[in-house]
Design an enzyme around this catalytic site. Structure first.
Site, PDB file in Angstrom:
ATOM      1  CG  HIS A 145      -1.820   1.155   1.381  1.00  9.56           C
ATOM      2  ND1 HIS A 145      -3.193   1.061   1.277  1.00  9.56           N
ATOM      3  CD2 HIS A 145      -1.549   2.469   1.620  1.00  9.56           C
ATOM      4  CE1 HIS A 145      -3.726   2.278   1.443  1.00  9.56           C
ATOM      5  NE2 HIS A 145      -2.739   3.133   1.668  1.00  9.56           N
ATOM      6  CD  GLU A 146       1.752   3.385   3.783  1.00 13.36           C
ATOM      7  OE1 GLU A 146       0.837   3.166   4.585  1.00 13.36           O
ATOM      8  OE2 GLU A 146       1.793   4.419   3.092  1.00 13.36           O
ATOM      9  CG  HIS A 149       0.059   6.075  -0.853  1.00 12.96           C
ATOM     10  ND1 HIS A 149      -1.109   6.510  -1.442  1.00 12.96           N
ATOM     11  CD2 HIS A 149      -0.298   5.585   0.360  1.00 12.96           C
ATOM     12  CE1 HIS A 149      -2.130   6.292  -0.638  1.00 12.96           C
ATOM     13  NE2 HIS A 149      -1.668   5.724   0.470  1.00 12.96           N
ATOM     14  CE1 TYR A 160      -4.100  10.994   2.215  1.00 10.98           C
ATOM     15  CE2 TYR A 160      -4.198   9.494   0.336  1.00 10.98           C
ATOM     16  CZ  TYR A 160      -4.169   9.701   1.710  1.00 10.98           C
ATOM     17  OH  TYR A 160      -4.188   8.637   2.568  1.00 10.98           O
ATOM     18  CD  GLU A 169      -5.573   5.565   1.416  1.00  8.78           C
ATOM     19  OE1 GLU A 169      -5.770   4.456   1.944  1.00  8.78           O
ATOM     20  OE2 GLU A 169      -4.439   6.066   1.322  1.00  8.78           O
ATOM     21  CG  ASP A 227      -9.199   9.939   6.332  1.00  6.07           C
ATOM     22  OD1 ASP A 227      -7.972  10.197   6.337  1.00  6.07           O
ATOM     23  OD2 ASP A 227      -9.690   8.897   5.871  1.00  6.07           O
ATOM     24  CG  HIS A 232      -7.745   6.206   5.002  1.00  5.37           C
ATOM     25  ND1 HIS A 232      -7.270   7.466   5.313  1.00  5.37           N
ATOM     26  CD2 HIS A 232      -6.670   5.502   4.568  1.00  5.37           C
ATOM     27  CE1 HIS A 232      -5.975   7.517   5.078  1.00  5.37           C
ATOM     28  NE2 HIS A 232      -5.573   6.346   4.635  1.00  5.37           N
TER      29      HIS A 232
HETATM   30  O1  LIG Z   1      -1.027   5.249   3.772  1.00  3.01           O
HETATM   31  C1  LIG Z   1      -2.109   5.518   4.305  1.00  3.01           C
HETATM   32  O2  LIG Z   1      -3.161   5.705   3.625  1.00  3.01           O
HETATM   33  C2  LIG Z   1      -2.198   5.685   5.793  1.00  3.01           C
HETATM   34  C3  LIG Z   1      -1.315   6.906   6.127  1.00  3.01           C
HETATM   35  C4  LIG Z   1      -2.049   7.885   7.003  1.00  3.01           C
HETATM   36  C5  LIG Z   1      -1.169   9.035   7.327  1.00  3.01           C
HETATM   37  C6  LIG Z   1      -1.063  10.066   6.401  1.00  3.01           C
HETATM   38  C7  LIG Z   1      -0.238  11.122   6.732  1.00  3.01           C
HETATM   39  C8  LIG Z   1       0.483  11.157   7.906  1.00  3.01           C
HETATM   40  C9  LIG Z   1       0.338  10.089   8.815  1.00  3.01           C
HETATM   41  C10 LIG Z   1      -0.470   9.021   8.516  1.00  3.01           C
HETATM   42  C11 LIG Z   1      -1.676   4.456   6.523  1.00  3.01           C
HETATM   43  C12 LIG Z   1      -2.558   3.210   6.467  1.00  3.01           C
HETATM   44  C13 LIG Z   1      -4.013   3.512   6.755  1.00  3.01           C
HETATM   45  O3  LIG Z   1      -4.913   3.048   6.068  1.00  3.01           O
HETATM   46  N1  LIG Z   1      -4.266   4.273   7.803  1.00  3.01           N
HETATM   47  C14 LIG Z   1      -5.645   4.630   8.132  1.00  3.01           C
HETATM   48  C15 LIG Z   1      -6.176   3.722   9.251  1.00  3.01           C
HETATM   49  C16 LIG Z   1      -5.465   3.931  10.543  1.00  3.01           C
HETATM   50  C17 LIG Z   1      -4.214   3.448  10.830  1.00  3.01           C
HETATM   51  N2  LIG Z   1      -3.849   3.820  12.059  1.00  3.01           N
HETATM   52  C18 LIG Z   1      -4.854   4.589  12.615  1.00  3.01           C
HETATM   53  C19 LIG Z   1      -4.958   5.214  13.833  1.00  3.01           C
HETATM   54  C20 LIG Z   1      -6.097   5.932  14.114  1.00  3.01           C
HETATM   55  C21 LIG Z   1      -7.130   6.030  13.168  1.00  3.01           C
HETATM   56  C22 LIG Z   1      -7.049   5.404  11.918  1.00  3.01           C
HETATM   57  C23 LIG Z   1      -5.882   4.699  11.672  1.00  3.01           C
HETATM   58  C24 LIG Z   1      -5.706   6.079   8.528  1.00  3.01           C
HETATM   59  O4  LIG Z   1      -4.619   6.689   8.717  1.00  3.01           O
HETATM   60  O5  LIG Z   1      -6.851   6.562   8.645  1.00  3.01           O
HETATM   61  C25 LIG Z   1      -2.450   2.512   5.119  1.00  3.01           C
HETATM   62  C26 LIG Z   1      -2.435   1.006   5.376  1.00  3.01           C
HETATM   63  C27 LIG Z   1      -2.392   0.806   6.863  1.00  3.01           C
HETATM   64  C28 LIG Z   1      -2.035   2.178   7.451  1.00  3.01           C
HETATM   65 ZN   LIG Z   2      -2.916   5.062   1.840  1.00  4.51          ZN
END
Ligand SMILES: O=C(O)[C@H](CCc1ccccc1)CC1(C(=O)N[C@@H](Cc2c[nH]c3ccccc23)C(=O)O)CCCC1
Ligand SMILES: [Zn+2]
Length: 309
Positions: A145-146, A149, A160, A169, A227, A232
């Site tokens: 996934h990362e 991006h 985004y 996403e 978000d 997401h």
């Molecule tokens: O790459 C992405 O889209 C997410 C990156 C989010 C981010 C962006 C900018 C700065 C910091 C963090 C990370 C991932 C993600 O989907 N994150 C979600 C779910 C999530 C992960 N940790 C969390 C903690 C609290 C709430 C939601 C979340 C989000 O950030 O929403 C991707 C795969 C797994 C982690």
């Molecule tokens: Zn992502």
């Protein structure tokens, strides 16, 4: 030879032992993979540690005996190689930038950091707090996934936020799933690193987004500013479209990946909306398999099923 490719070993986040491509340098080893085709133009895979700080990339990881005892680093490194191999072998793409750019990743970012991200040039992984999450590089779908991006940023560069952000996403979830390619055809996202104390749950589901409160039809699109416009959450709609497509009889996972990759790299742009993704994937399938093909019919129906018409 001073700088030579070596093969070390180490346990990953889930306790599984695996081989690791490292670089031997007179009496020590670097967590640097110099075995990929991109090495012919200097491209490597390098894994660093932030030592629980927030400076990236941080310090390149080294080891004296090539037996590695940092599970988060082992998985980040090995899984980045798996992602490189998928893009190179299946899609003909040479690293995230298609120019053999060195892939860098940093583990142990901050403390109890419950997330991972692409920072515009590299991957960054938190360790998780140990109960809601464990080290994020322990999920191959997360690593895919990362890095994806990075691919998106260098191609369609989908903005985004809102629909283009949800597509951004979704394309990362799709590529992460294709690369992880679990035997049980798992359609969950982040299942390997989410809630170690609870089996079978995840961050998202591509087959049933609604199981996690995410929309799976345009009629359920979530209008929100949080978000970045629900990127997401609303990703559930294109994720479901991909699931519909790839599970249609006659459509293979490899061919579905080719369609999604061609749509992203040839037809989608920063401002693409869901309808544009529909048209891009139909065009890509037409290019690859012909107007009346199984793939064209399947992808058309896939988007219609989720209300993107
Ligand atoms: O790459 C992405 O889209 C997410 C990156 C989010 C981010 C962006 C900018 C700065 C910091 C963090 C990370 C991932 C993600 O989907 N994150 C979600 C779910 C999530 C992960 N940790 C969390 C903690 C609290 C709430 C939601 C979340 C989000 O950030 O929403 C991707 C795969 C797994 C982690
Ligand atoms: Zn992502």
């Amino acid at each position: 030879v001073e700088f030579a490719a070596a093969v070390g070993s180490g346990k990953g986040v889930l306790g599984d032992t695996k081989s690791i491509n490292t670089e031997s340098v007179t009496g020590t080893y670097n967590l640097r993979d110099i075995t990929k085709p991109m090495y012919s133009t200097g491209g490597k895979i390098e894994t660093y540690t932030a030592k629980n700080g927030s400076t990236t990339p941080g310090t390149l990881l080294t080891d004296t005996d090539n037996v590695w005892t940092d599970p988060a680093a082992v998985d980040a490194h090995v899984y980045a190689g798996v992602v490189y191999d998928y893009y190179y072998n299946k899609l003909g793409r040479n690293s995230f930038d298609n120019a053999g750019g060195t892939m860098k990743q940093t583990v142990h970012y901050s403390t109890n950091y419950n997330n991972a991200f692409w920072d515009g040039t590299q991957m960054v992984y938190g360790d998780g707090d140990g109960s809601t999450f464990i080290a994020f590089s322990g999920g191959l779908d997360v690593v895919g996934h990362e890095i994806s991006h990075g691919v998106t940023e260098r191609t369609a560069n989908l903005t985004y936020s809102y629909q283009s952000g949800a597509l951004n996403e979704s394309w990362s979830d799709v590529m992460g799933n294709l690369i992880e390619n679990k035997a049980d055809n798992n359609w969950l996202v982040g299942e390997d690193i989410y809630t170690p104390g609870t089996a079978g749950d995840a961050l998202r589901s591509m087959s049933s987004p609604s199981a996690y409160g995410d929309p799976e039809n345009m009629s359920q699109y979530v209008n929100t500013s949080s978000d970045n416009g629900g990127v997401h959450t609303n990703s559930g709609i294109p994720n479901k479209a991909f699931y519909n497509f790839v599970t249609t009889a006659g459509v293979t996972r490899d061919n579905a990946g080719k369609v999604w990759y061609r749509a992203l790299t040839q037809y989608m742009t920063a401002s693409s909306q869901f309808i544009d993704a529909r048209n891009a994937t139909i065009q890509a399938a037409t290019d690859l398999f012909g107007a009346g093909s199984t793939e064209v019919t399947a992808v058309t129906n896939a988007w219609t099923n989720v209300g993107v018409v």
